[in-house]
Write a protein that holds these residues in place. Structure first.
Motif, short mmCIF file in Angstrom:
data_model
loop_
_atom_site.label_atom_id
_atom_site.label_comp_id
_atom_site.label_asym_id
_atom_site.label_seq_id
_atom_site.Cartn_x
_atom_site.Cartn_y
_atom_site.Cartn_z
N ASP A 5 0.85 -1.19 0.00
CA ASP A 5 0.00 0.00 0.00
C ASP A 5 0.89 1.24 0.00
O ASP A 5 2.12 1.14 -0.05
N LYS A 6 0.27 2.42 0.05
CA LYS A 6 1.05 3.67 -0.05
C LYS A 6 2.02 3.87 1.10
O LYS A 6 2.96 4.65 0.99
N ASN A 7 1.83 3.14 2.21
CA ASN A 7 2.75 3.23 3.35
C ASN A 7 3.80 2.13 3.32
O ASN A 7 4.51 1.93 4.30
N ALA A 8 3.88 1.41 2.21
CA ALA A 8 4.85 0.33 1.99
C ALA A 8 4.59 -0.89 2.87
O ALA A 8 5.50 -1.67 3.12
N TYR A 9 3.35 -1.06 3.33
CA TYR A 9 2.98 -2.27 4.06
C TYR A 9 2.56 -3.32 3.05
O TYR A 9 1.80 -3.03 2.12
N ASN A 61 -1.66 3.58 -4.55
CA ASN A 61 -1.67 4.97 -4.10
C ASN A 61 -2.70 5.15 -2.99
O ASN A 61 -3.11 6.26 -2.69
N GLU A 79 -4.13 3.55 1.06
CA GLU A 79 -3.81 2.80 2.27
C GLU A 79 -4.86 1.71 2.44
O GLU A 79 -6.06 1.96 2.30
N LYS A 102 -6.18 -2.07 8.31
CA LYS A 102 -5.75 -3.28 9.01
C LYS A 102 -6.88 -4.29 9.09
O LYS A 102 -8.03 -3.98 8.85
#
Length: 91
Positions: A13-17, A68, A70, A73
């Motif tokens: 995702d955009k947060n590199a998770y 681009n 998120e 969770k």
């Protein structure tokens, strides 16, 4: 990039998770444009949950597919009766 290289790609995702892996794609048969991809979500070894992402939500395709957006969770994921997953994507 060939389709066989794209399938199985790791998606971030955009947060590199790490979100999951590409398992399928849908494309327009007239234009050949990819419209959406299906991911198997990264949850646990026995997870079969899938998420459909619009091609417009993809930022970069290379060594990884980077979104681009998120992806929320696991606590925010709602399961349907047919074991598919519905996820709201936060911008």
């Amino acid at each position: 990039m060939q389709i066989k290289e794209f399938l199985g790609s790791t998606v971030l995702d955009k947060n590199a998770y790490e979100v999951g892996k590409v398992t399928n794609l849908e494309f327009d048969t007239v234009t050949g444009k990819i419209e959406e991809i299906t991911l198997t979500l990264q949850k646990n070894i026995f997870s079969k949950d899938e998420l459909v992402i619009s091609f417009d939500d993809i930022d970069t395709i290379g060594a990884y597919v980077i979104l681009n957006k998120e992806i929320p969770k696991e606590a925010e994921v709602e399961e349907d009766e047919d074991e598919s997953v519905e996820v709201e994507i936060e911008e």
